[in-house]
Design an enzyme around this catalytic site. Structure first.
Site, PDB file in Angstrom:
ATOM      1  N   VAL A 161      91.684  62.519 139.691  1.00  0.00           N
ATOM      2  CA  VAL A 161      92.212  62.381 138.330  1.00  0.00           C
ATOM      3  C   VAL A 161      91.910  63.646 137.524  1.00  0.00           C
ATOM      4  CG1 VAL A 161      92.156  60.996 136.216  1.00  0.00           C
ATOM      5  CG2 VAL A 161      92.058  59.863 138.435  1.00  0.00           C
TER       6      VAL A 161
ATOM      7  N   ALA B 112      96.910  65.115 130.948  1.00  0.00           N
ATOM      8  CA  ALA B 112      96.105  63.914 131.179  1.00  0.00           C
ATOM      9  C   ALA B 112      96.573  63.202 132.430  1.00  0.00           C
ATOM     10  CB  ALA B 112      96.197  62.980 129.973  1.00  0.00           C
ATOM     11  N   ASP B 113      95.664  62.452 133.003  1.00  0.00           N
ATOM     12  CA  ASP B 113      96.015  61.570 134.115  1.00  0.00           C
ATOM     13  C   ASP B 113      95.153  60.327 134.002  1.00  0.00           C
ATOM     14  OD1 ASP B 113      97.554  60.968 136.452  1.00  0.00           O
ATOM     15  OD2 ASP B 113      95.760  61.302 137.661  1.00  0.00           O
ATOM     16  N   THR B 114      95.717  59.212 134.416  1.00  0.00           N
ATOM     17  CA  THR B 114      95.024  57.930 134.383  1.00  0.00           C
ATOM     18  C   THR B 114      95.331  57.202 135.680  1.00  0.00           C
ATOM     19  OG1 THR B 114      95.202  57.797 131.974  1.00  0.00           O
ATOM     20  CG2 THR B 114      94.807  55.728 133.151  1.00  0.00           C
TER      21      THR B 114
ATOM     22  N   VAL C 266      91.430  60.960 132.347  1.00  0.00           N
ATOM     23  CA  VAL C 266      90.898  62.290 132.074  1.00  0.00           C
ATOM     24  C   VAL C 266      91.913  63.067 131.250  1.00  0.00           C
ATOM     25  CG1 VAL C 266      90.131  64.474 133.090  1.00  0.00           C
ATOM     26  CG2 VAL C 266      89.519  62.316 134.188  1.00  0.00           C
TER      27      VAL C 266
END
Length: 190
Positions: free
Chosen positions: A43, A70-72, A107
């Site tokens: 992530v 961002a990444d989730t 993140v």
């Protein structure tokens, strides 16, 4: 100028809540986990690659740009649940999450000239037991598609969630507390 390297309507909505003006920059970053990559490491890498790709795309016309990526991802038993490919995949994800507590790792990365900063939010989400009929009804709404783990906390899936410990906005896709701190560090009011 602030740029968001994301096409996600949820991230747009969340970033608007901070009251900062931003433009969207379209980036293509492969979201494939490496064989030896931890879920959190994965992530973090994807968020960093999105922010870096966004900065590379805009820095020629805006050298003072600040870019958020961002990444989730949903994580259960070390397995990363990305976005479901189809209805069967969404059904399988929801069955796996039913009656269990999973982590949501979100993140955000802030890229600017000479600096790259990361902030992470890890939330624990406990799902109630969900029967097959409820899963089928939910999948039929189309809401699981394009969502990590096959659910949207801000949508109909809210009725599946027995307990949340952590960041609601992080589970949605952009942890606002962490994002606001990164923006302040970058000299932008949030």
């Amino acid at each position: 100028m602030l740029h968001l390297a994301s096409q996600s309507p949820r991230r747009h909505e969340l970033l608007r809540q901070l009251g900062v003006a931003f433009e969207v920059v379209d980036v293509e970053v492969p979201e494939v986990r490496g064989a030896d990559e931890s879920p959190r490491g994965y992530v973090e890498r994807v968020a960093r690659e999105k922010a870096s790709a966004g900065f590379d795309a805009v820095r020629g016309r805006d050298p003072a740009a600040v870019v958020l990526g961002a990444d989730t991802e949903v994580v259960l038993d070390g397995r990363v649940f990305g976005k479901p490919r189809d209805g069967d995949d969404a059904t399988a994800m929801l069955r796996a999450l039913s009656g269990r507590t999973h982590a949501v790792v979100s993140v955000v990365c802030c890229a600017r000239q000479g600096a790259l900063a990361l902030a992470a939010s890890v939330s624990e989400v406990a799902f109630a037991d969900i029967d097959d009929a409820a899963i089928a009804r939910y999948v039929a709404t189309g809401e699981p598609f394009g969502k990590a783990g096959g659910y949207a906390i801000q949508g109909r899936a809210a009725s599946f969630i027995a307990h949340l410990s952590g960041s609601y906005s992080g589970v949605m896709g952009l942890p606002l507390f962490e994002t606001a701190n990164l923006l302040r560090e970058a000299g932008l009011a949030a």
